[in-house]
Design a protein around this motif. Structure first.
Motif, PDB file in Angstrom:
ATOM      1  N   ASN A  62      -3.517 -10.326   0.643  1.00  0.00           N
ATOM      2  CA  ASN A  62      -2.515 -10.340  -0.398  1.00  0.00           C
ATOM      3  C   ASN A  62      -2.554 -11.757  -1.284  1.00  0.00           C
ATOM      4  OD1 ASN A  62      -1.501  -8.135   0.250  1.00  0.00           O
ATOM      5  ND2 ASN A  62      -0.399  -8.757   2.040  1.00  0.00           N
ATOM      6  N   TRP A  63      -2.980 -12.693  -0.814  1.00  0.00           N
ATOM      7  CA  TRP A  63      -3.168 -14.126  -1.531  1.00  0.00           C
ATOM      8  C   TRP A  63      -4.150 -13.750  -2.481  1.00  0.00           C
ATOM      9  CZ3 TRP A  63      -5.063 -19.089   1.359  1.00  0.00           C
ATOM     10  CH2 TRP A  63      -5.376 -20.009   0.627  1.00  0.00           C
ATOM     11  N   TYR A  64      -5.322 -13.242  -2.298  1.00  0.00           N
ATOM     12  CA  TYR A  64      -6.469 -12.871  -3.155  1.00  0.00           C
ATOM     13  C   TYR A  64      -5.880 -11.901  -4.036  1.00  0.00           C
ATOM     14  CZ  TYR A  64     -11.246 -11.112  -4.703  1.00  0.00           C
ATOM     15  OH  TYR A  64     -12.194 -10.807  -5.365  1.00  0.00           O
ATOM     16  N   ALA A  65      -5.232 -10.902  -3.661  1.00  0.00           N
ATOM     17  CA  ALA A  65      -4.617  -9.866  -4.894  1.00  0.00           C
ATOM     18  C   ALA A  65      -3.965 -10.643  -5.852  1.00  0.00           C
ATOM     19  CB  ALA A  65      -4.098  -8.770  -4.115  1.00  0.00           C
ATOM     20  N   PHE A  66      -2.977 -11.429  -5.254  1.00  0.00           N
ATOM     21  CA  PHE A  66      -2.133 -12.078  -6.347  1.00  0.00           C
ATOM     22  C   PHE A  66      -2.950 -12.754  -7.385  1.00  0.00           C
ATOM     23  CE2 PHE A  66      -0.305 -16.175  -7.692  1.00  0.00           C
ATOM     24  CZ  PHE A  66       0.462 -15.692  -8.516  1.00  0.00           C
ATOM     25  N   GLY A  67      -3.899 -13.587  -7.039  1.00  0.00           N
ATOM     26  CA  GLY A  67      -4.791 -14.480  -7.725  1.00  0.00           C
ATOM     27  C   GLY A  67      -5.620 -13.456  -9.001  1.00  0.00           C
ATOM     28  N   ARG A  68      -6.015 -12.439  -8.333  1.00  0.00           N
ATOM     29  CA  ARG A  68      -6.842 -11.580  -9.273  1.00  0.00           C
ATOM     30  C   ARG A  68      -5.863 -11.097 -10.060  1.00  0.00           C
ATOM     31  NH1 ARG A  68     -10.944 -11.256 -10.796  1.00  0.00           N
ATOM     32  NH2 ARG A  68     -11.811  -9.383 -10.255  1.00  0.00           N
ATOM     33  N   LEU A  69      -4.441 -10.493  -9.949  1.00  0.00           N
ATOM     34  CA  LEU A  69      -3.783  -9.929 -10.756  1.00  0.00           C
ATOM     35  C   LEU A  69      -3.225 -10.816 -11.810  1.00  0.00           C
ATOM     36  CD1 LEU A  69      -1.606  -7.555  -8.516  1.00  0.00           C
ATOM     37  CD2 LEU A  69      -3.555  -6.606 -10.208  1.00  0.00           C
ATOM     38  N   ALA A  70      -3.209 -12.160 -11.343  1.00  0.00           N
ATOM     39  CA  ALA A  70      -2.535 -13.215 -12.248  1.00  0.00           C
ATOM     40  C   ALA A  70      -3.574 -13.386 -13.352  1.00  0.00           C
ATOM     41  CB  ALA A  70      -2.284 -14.269 -11.718  1.00  0.00           C
ATOM     42  N   TRP A  71      -5.006 -13.078 -13.005  1.00  0.00           N
ATOM     43  CA  TRP A  71      -5.823 -13.461 -13.975  1.00  0.00           C
ATOM     44  C   TRP A  71      -5.779 -12.429 -14.865  1.00  0.00           C
ATOM     45  CZ3 TRP A  71      -9.484 -17.205 -14.821  1.00  0.00           C
ATOM     46  CH2 TRP A  71     -10.689 -16.873 -15.679  1.00  0.00           C
ATOM     47  N   ASN A  72      -6.022 -10.938 -14.269  1.00  0.00           N
ATOM     48  CA  ASN A  72      -6.056  -9.830 -15.036  1.00  0.00           C
ATOM     49  C   ASN A  72      -5.079  -8.825 -14.251  1.00  0.00           C
ATOM     50  OD1 ASN A  72      -6.528  -7.318 -16.259  1.00  0.00           O
ATOM     51  ND2 ASN A  72      -9.083  -7.631 -16.009  1.00  0.00           N
ATOM     52  N   PRO A  73      -4.055  -8.595 -15.134  1.00  0.00           N
ATOM     53  CA  PRO A  73      -3.021  -7.756 -14.351  1.00  0.00           C
ATOM     54  C   PRO A  73      -3.504  -6.082 -14.357  1.00  0.00           C
ATOM     55  CG  PRO A  73      -2.098  -8.558 -16.364  1.00  0.00           C
ATOM     56  CD  PRO A  73      -3.381  -9.228 -16.127  1.00  0.00           C
ATOM     57  N   TRP A  74      -4.598  -5.786 -15.083  1.00  0.00           N
ATOM     58  CA  TRP A  74      -5.204  -4.618 -15.172  1.00  0.00           C
ATOM     59  C   TRP A  74      -6.034  -3.957 -14.305  1.00  0.00           C
ATOM     60  CZ3 TRP A  74      -1.074  -4.004 -18.082  1.00  0.00           C
ATOM     61  CH2 TRP A  74      -1.005  -5.033 -19.253  1.00  0.00           C
ATOM     62  N   ILE A  75      -6.374  -4.960 -13.456  1.00  0.00           N
ATOM     63  CA  ILE A  75      -7.515  -4.426 -12.437  1.00  0.00           C
ATOM     64  C   ILE A  75      -6.694  -3.567 -11.504  1.00  0.00           C
ATOM     65  CG2 ILE A  75      -9.386  -5.239 -10.708  1.00  0.00           C
ATOM     66  CD1 ILE A  75      -8.882  -7.988 -11.813  1.00  0.00           C
ATOM     67  N   SER A  76      -7.333  -2.574 -10.707  1.00  0.00           N
ATOM     68  CA  SER A  76      -6.642  -1.660 -10.173  1.00  0.00           C
ATOM     69  C   SER A  76      -6.360  -2.273  -8.644  1.00  0.00           C
ATOM     70  CB  SER A  76      -7.367  -0.384  -9.607  1.00  0.00           C
ATOM     71  OG  SER A  76      -8.422  -0.511  -9.069  1.00  0.00           O
ATOM     72  N   ALA A  77      -5.481  -1.926  -7.787  1.00  0.00           N
ATOM     73  CA  ALA A  77      -5.143  -2.348  -6.489  1.00  0.00           C
ATOM     74  C   ALA A  77      -6.310  -2.078  -5.652  1.00  0.00           C
ATOM     75  CB  ALA A  77      -3.854  -1.758  -5.931  1.00  0.00           C
ATOM     76  N   ARG A  78      -6.795  -1.032  -5.869  1.00  0.00           N
ATOM     77  CA  ARG A  78      -8.121  -0.579  -5.133  1.00  0.00           C
ATOM     78  C   ARG A  78      -9.396  -1.343  -5.068  1.00  0.00           C
ATOM     79  NH1 ARG A  78      -9.189   3.677  -1.369  1.00  0.00           N
ATOM     80  NH2 ARG A  78     -11.155   3.728  -0.474  1.00  0.00           N
ATOM     81  N   GLN A  79      -9.642  -1.439  -6.608  1.00  0.00           N
ATOM     82  CA  GLN A  79     -10.849  -2.535  -6.761  1.00  0.00           C
ATOM     83  C   GLN A  79     -10.610  -3.784  -6.271  1.00  0.00           C
ATOM     84  OE1 GLN A  79     -13.554  -2.193  -8.247  1.00  0.00           O
ATOM     85  NE2 GLN A  79     -14.020  -4.477  -8.692  1.00  0.00           N
ATOM     86  N   ILE A  80      -9.281  -4.326  -6.396  1.00  0.00           N
ATOM     87  CA  ILE A  80      -9.204  -5.952  -5.606  1.00  0.00           C
ATOM     88  C   ILE A  80      -9.463  -5.615  -3.973  1.00  0.00           C
ATOM     89  CG2 ILE A  80      -7.415  -7.537  -5.292  1.00  0.00           C
ATOM     90  CD1 ILE A  80      -6.315  -6.685  -7.950  1.00  0.00           C
ATOM     91  N   ALA A  81      -8.860  -4.507  -3.481  1.00  0.00           N
ATOM     92  CA  ALA A  81      -8.849  -4.387  -2.078  1.00  0.00           C
ATOM     93  C   ALA A  81     -10.317  -4.433  -1.610  1.00  0.00           C
ATOM     94  CB  ALA A  81      -8.309  -3.216  -1.507  1.00  0.00           C
ATOM     95  N   LYS A  82     -11.329  -3.711  -2.419  1.00  0.00           N
ATOM     96  CA  LYS A  82     -12.732  -3.429  -2.143  1.00  0.00           C
ATOM     97  C   LYS A  82     -13.417  -4.879  -2.207  1.00  0.00           C
ATOM     98  CE  LYS A  82     -16.330  -0.594  -3.690  1.00  0.00           C
ATOM     99  NZ  LYS A  82     -16.934   0.221  -4.792  1.00  0.00           N
TER     100      LYS A  82
END
Ligand code: BDP
Length: 687
Positions: A445-465
């Protein structure tokens, strides 16, 4: 010792080491070192103020390459990796371009050292999760990508489930030796700011001694392009400075803040600014002096402005006299639209009440047209099972971010992007526990927050992967299986805790287990679950519609959302009890009654956890043993607590509906109530 046995023992020892490192280094392990040999040239001068960032970049290449040489001159013929500051690239202040070169390596270009750092991490990620592409450019969509730590000077962490504070201990700054691991993790996903203290701020954080410690932290984070911010208490001039008042229009108060800000910038030239919780949950604020939020925020903003600092002013406000809590932030802030200075940004929680498993988005997003706004998410799982439940939050955040506001056809996240100052924040889940977050799956969840703050258009699954491949395994089948569990997990938690738009059913002060029945003499009504679920003989849910005496919270949304939420037939079923009080035998469009639907969701959520357990067992052997065991153990706790939530809530609601349960409970209602009193979470953590 026989050679075979020795080798076996060594292998076991090494795999234990790798597995341990895998969690404590978060997602930054790279045991296989995908680059065979690199000769790196980086044109950041060794004596410049960015020299620290250059060292970080070189270290990252060292972590990636089996052999690394650092070239002193660009003329070295062996150079195959370049990291170059180049003013001609069109990538914004923190962006970068990466391109493969004819030496079989890559050239990273950026306008700044920060961009070069992010380019390095982007290349590193590409190597770790597959073969990097030939060429790509990227840049962050938000300027400020920031964690809010709710850490107190005494070392405790408000709503922290991973041990004690990583910043403070015993009233002082705590200088951890491994703060660079934290910094690296943040930088690797693009997080560039950190508020190190609790929004319920202690005036003490502004005293000289703590500030000198904050300076050391800021110095250590600077090479990673992370700025430090502080949450401040609005009554600091009186509480710390000994002034008679903290009135934002008082000249002495204005002067006190100006001097304090100057003092901070002398110590920390790249200080980020302040985060303020004011006139909320008993904290002081400008309204104590008959002033407005804008008066308070602008006064601080003016002190920070000459130094380039900002004010993040929270919209999390409500009081027991103010009517429907879900409406109050909007009512208090809308009249101030357009009255805030340009270095003020209003920080709004994703939902209108709190960080519940599911809420509609806060209607302030998009409605404040002349005010800069930013979202506040919560990574720490205060309302979603602490660090015990597997609950991947990116799906929840995406649901919120992508929701259409119907203000100029913008999704929620878009409403926070079209402004001069842009920011995205979340409450951190870190603590002193070896694995930082109290659970390997919570790191995602920490990782995902950072990735979404960088790019809010990445999909949740892509980040999980990405996260799974860097943290747990690259085995394709296992990656997909783990991602499937993660993607379903938040819905499962919502099902067994607060389905169909129910909210705030949790324990009175620790916000842990189910407590829809609570009644605390003298307690604030709006802190008690009954205020929110309104269960009675007739039915269940909060009437926020425009009809039958509803609070009409729906009016704060744009059409067609207003009409959609206002009508239980049109309202999305997963949010219906947020907006409507429906009879127990109310029949939904899908043919099910409310009672049947509640049963299905609560029991279905429990079944989902049972399935997670089964699926997890199928991964034995394809994930590191220590992670396998950790998740296996946590899923057992999660199942037990899911059953507790289901049985507690459903049997309590049954006392009103008088309808039969459609599943076999594990606990009686009395056992559910007793369970709350058996052991607090904090005590369990000590076991
Ligand atoms: C609530 C938390 C409380 C925080 C508050 C806030 O329970 O500890 O202080 O939010 O965000 O959810 O200010």
């Amino acid at each position: 010792m026989k050679r075979g046995l020795f080798l076996l023992l060594m292998a076991v020892f090494c795999s234990v080491l790798t597995a341990t490192a895998q969690t404590s280094n978060l997602w930054l392990n790279c045991p296989e070192k995908p680059i065979a040999s690199a000769t790196l040239y980086c044109n950041i001068p060794d004596k410049s103020q960015d020299a620290g960032t250059k060292t970080v970049i070189v270290n990252e290449f060292a972590a990636l390459a089996q052999q690394l040489k650092v070239a002193k001159s660009p003329k070295d013929k062996n150079i195959n990796y370049e990291v170059l500051i180049d003013n001609t690239v069109d990538v914004g202040a923190e962006g970068f371009s990466v391109e493969s070169n004819d030496k079989g390596g890559y050239t990273i270009k950026a306008k700044t050292a920060a961009g070069a750092l992010y380019g390095t991490y982007s290349l590193m990620r590409a190597y770790k999760i597959g073969k990097p592409m030939q060429k790509w450019t990227d840049m962050p969509r938000f300027q400020v990508r920031i964690l809010n730590h709710w850490d107190n000077p005494d070392g405790s962490v408000e709503r922290g489930y991973a041990g004690r504070s990583i910043w403070f201990d015993g009233g002082k700054i705590n200088f951890r030796s491994d703060i660079e691991t934290y910094a690296r993790a943040n930088a690797s996903v693009g997080i560039n700011g950190t508020v190190i203290d609790n929004v319920n701020a202690d005036p003490k954080v502004l005293d000289k001694e703590i500030l000198s410690g904050v300076k050391t932290i800021a110095d250590r984070l600077r090479p990673y392009n992370i700025k430090v911010y502080l949450a401040v208490n609005f009554s600091s001039p009186a509480a710390l400075g000994g002034l008679k008042t903290s009135d934002p229009l008082d000249n002495d108060v204005i002067d006190w803040w100006k001097k304090k800000v100057d003092e901070i910038y002398t110590l920390i030239p790249n200080f980020g600014g302040f985060l303020v919780k004011a006139n909320s949950e008993g904290l002081p604020g400008p309204m104590d002096f008959g002033r407005t939020h804008a008066d308070g925020a602008n006064m601080l903003a003016k002190a920070l402005k000459p130094h380039g600092g900002i004010v993040m002013w929270r919209a999390f406000v409500y009081n027991p006299q103010g009517g429907d809590r879900a409406k109050q932030a909007y009512e208090e802030f809308m009249p101030l639209d357009g009255k805030f200075d340009d270095n003020v940004i209003i920080q709004i929680k994703n939902g209108p009440v709190d960080f519940q498993p599911r809420e509609p988005f806060s209607p302030l997003f998009g409605a404040m047209k002349k005010t800069q706004t930013m979202a506040e998410l919560q990574i720490t799982q205060e309302y979603l099972g602490y660090s015990d439940h597997l609950c991947y939050l990116a799906t929840m955040w995406k649901e919120f971010m992508d929701y259409p506001t119907f203000h100029g056809n913008q999704s929620v996240v878009q409403t926070t992007l079209n402004q001069k100052l842009t920011a995205f924040s979340a409450v951190a889940n870190t603590g002193t526990m070896k694995n930082w977050c109290g659970y390997v799956m919570a790191q995602a969840n920490w990782y995902a927050f950072g990735r979404l703050a960088w790019n809010p258009w990445i999909s949740a699954r892509q980040i999980a992967k990405e996260w799974v491949m860097q943290t747990i395994t690259k085995d394709e089948k296992a990656v997909n299986t783990i991602c499937d569990i993660m993607m379903e997990s938040r819905e499962a938690v919502t099902n067994y805790m607060t389905p169909l738009g129910l909210h705030h059913l949790m324990g009175w002060s620790d916000h842990w287990g189910p407590e829809p029945w609570t009644s605390i003499p003298g307690a604030r009504e709006d802190w008690l679950p009954r205020y929110y679920h309104k269960a009675d003989k007739y039915g269940l849910g909060f009437n926020r519609s425009s009809k039958n005496g509803g609070s009409n919270a729906v009016e704060q949304y744009q059409e067609p959302l207003r009409s959609m939420y206002d009508d239980p037939r049109l309202c999305p079923k997963e949010m219906v009890l947020w907006f409507h009080h429906l009879p127990w035998n109310y029949c939904f469009n899908d043919g099910k009654t409310l009672w049947q639907s509640l049963n299905d969701h609560y029991n279905g959520g429990v079944q989902q956890v049972v399935n997670f357990q089964k699926t997890w067992q199928s991964l034995k052997g394809s994930v590191p043993e220590s992670i396998f065991k950790e998740v296996e153990g946590k899923l057992e706790v999660q199942l037990d607590e899911a059953q507790w939530w289901r049985d507690g809530c459903m049997q309590y609601f049954q006392t009103f509906s008088n309808m039969p349960l459609l599943f076999a409970p594990k606990y009686t209602l009395e056992q559910c109530k007793a369970k709350l009193r058996t052991k607090s979470y904090v005590e369990r953590q000590k076991d």
